[in-house]
Design a protein around this motif. Sequence first.
Motif, PDB file in Angstrom:
ATOM      1  N   TYR A 116       0.863  -1.183   0.000  1.00 12.25           N
ATOM      2  CA  TYR A 116       0.000   0.000   0.000  1.00 12.25           C
ATOM      3  C   TYR A 116       0.898   1.231   0.000  1.00 12.25           C
ATOM      4  O   TYR A 116       1.380   1.681   1.037  1.00 12.25           O
ATOM      5  CB  TYR A 116      -0.913  -0.016   1.222  1.00 12.25           C
ATOM      6  N   VAL A 133       0.846   4.465  -0.371  1.00  9.05           N
ATOM      7  CA  VAL A 133       0.411   5.837  -0.138  1.00  9.05           C
ATOM      8  C   VAL A 133       1.407   6.509   0.786  1.00  9.05           C
ATOM      9  O   VAL A 133       1.684   6.016   1.885  1.00  9.05           O
ATOM     10  CB  VAL A 133      -0.997   5.871   0.478  1.00  9.05           C
ATOM     11  N   THR A 148      -4.152   3.880   7.291  1.00  7.86           N
ATOM     12  CA  THR A 148      -3.162   2.946   6.759  1.00  7.86           C
ATOM     13  C   THR A 148      -3.205   1.629   7.523  1.00  7.86           C
ATOM     14  O   THR A 148      -3.113   0.551   6.925  1.00  7.86           O
ATOM     15  CB  THR A 148      -1.754   3.559   6.844  1.00  7.86           C
ATOM     16  N   GLU A 199      -6.060  -0.376   6.292  1.00  8.06           N
ATOM     17  CA  GLU A 199      -5.777  -0.924   4.963  1.00  8.06           C
ATOM     18  C   GLU A 199      -4.871  -2.148   5.078  1.00  8.06           C
ATOM     19  O   GLU A 199      -5.082  -3.168   4.404  1.00  8.06           O
ATOM     20  CB  GLU A 199      -5.108   0.139   4.090  1.00  8.06           C
ATOM     21  N   GLY A 224      -2.744   1.660  -4.910  1.00  9.01           N
ATOM     22  CA  GLY A 224      -3.271   2.842  -4.238  1.00  9.01           C
ATOM     23  C   GLY A 224      -3.636   3.899  -5.262  1.00  9.01           C
ATOM     24  O   GLY A 224      -3.396   3.727  -6.467  1.00  9.01           O
ATOM     25  N   THR A 262       0.453   7.481  -4.947  1.00  7.99           N
ATOM     26  CA  THR A 262       1.585   6.592  -5.210  1.00  7.99           C
ATOM     27  C   THR A 262       2.669   7.261  -6.051  1.00  7.99           C
ATOM     28  O   THR A 262       3.749   6.699  -6.231  1.00  7.99           O
ATOM     29  CB  THR A 262       1.120   5.308  -5.936  1.00  7.99           C
TER      30      THR A 262
END
Length: 401
Positions: free
Chosen positions: A103, A105, A117, A120, A360, A365
Amino acid sequence: MNKTNKFKDSALPVSFEDTFIAFQHKSDRELLLAYFIFGLTKSPFLVKFLSQVAKVTLSMGLPVKPLIKATVFKLFCGGEKKEEYSKVIAKLGKAGIGTILDYSVEGTEDEAGFDGTKIELLNIIEQSKSNPNIPCTCMKMTAIGSFEIFEKVTANIVLSIDEQRAWDKVKNRLDEICKASYRAGKPIYIDAEESWTQAAIDQLAEEMMSKYNNYKAIVFTTLQLYRWDRIDYLVRLMEQARSGSYRLGIKIVRGAYLEKERERARLIGYKSPINSSKLDTDKEYNKAIELFINNIDVVEICVGTHNEDSCRLLVNLMAENKLARNHPHIYFSQLYGMSDNISFNLANAGYNVSKYLPFGPVESTLPYLARRAEENTAIAGQMSKELEIISKERRRRKIAN
């Protein structure tokens, strides 16, 4: 993954030159796109210029997102949503390659973002429980806590009351993530970051390993071998694991912040933590592989590299020590969209292989993609190698048709 036990003899040679196997998952159009993008990324100046242009145009709301998503994002990322990256996971799984969902981000700086986060990551871990094509997950510590607080803890600066509360929240988030990984039986890789935050990250990773690695390595820490002090640290970690009766989980990489590390050391005036040459880094990296093989009873490893020589070294050491190709303590790993000649040929030969698959929102990203592009232009010969093997496969297809 569709793994079998038919490859138990590690002595058979593995070639990284079979482009039919390497690019069996790519259409002619996808191969052309990869050729075009790797051609652009040969120029460090062009990479930095295009990265800045992309950031500015997106921030201005200009309609460039479809173009980015259809090109560089498509080559190096799995998609923005589960519906998109699930297709990539399935495609890699058919080739015997696992997926490490990343992930990617970046830039989160508040508690709500850190909690987002964490949620996720917990969702990814939940997905992995029922999907054999997701052998593990990964995380970046500064995605669940502020960079500044990791910096202060590393520097042994006394935290304020509010900072201590924030630090406690970081530890609680991490524990929740590691506990979920433990219950799922799927490892979690903790990424390495800048040296001036790394001691705090190491501290938390060690605590989680001693807590959750009792029957297998669930929590993995990451060593960047461009640092000249990491081999001594690896030896100490192995000693701690033996004395503490737990498995040590280690992912080894060469390093991601070379220019930033050297520049900061120069500006502030301290000894750079980075090896003086690429050759020294290669030696340190290969030394870590040898140490691992000699301590395979207590260590589980993920060898994250695009370096063919390091992969060959590990393949040869496994053969010399009569270790099965699919030994459960050993994983090779490369970034999605790169070094497919290594990943797909190793998997085809029966080794455990995974790809890091970022996902993401395109906008979030972009910093990750820009950093990866700049890293790769700094690796001598990496882009040329990518272009070489893609060109070879395009020629092969033209002749075959």
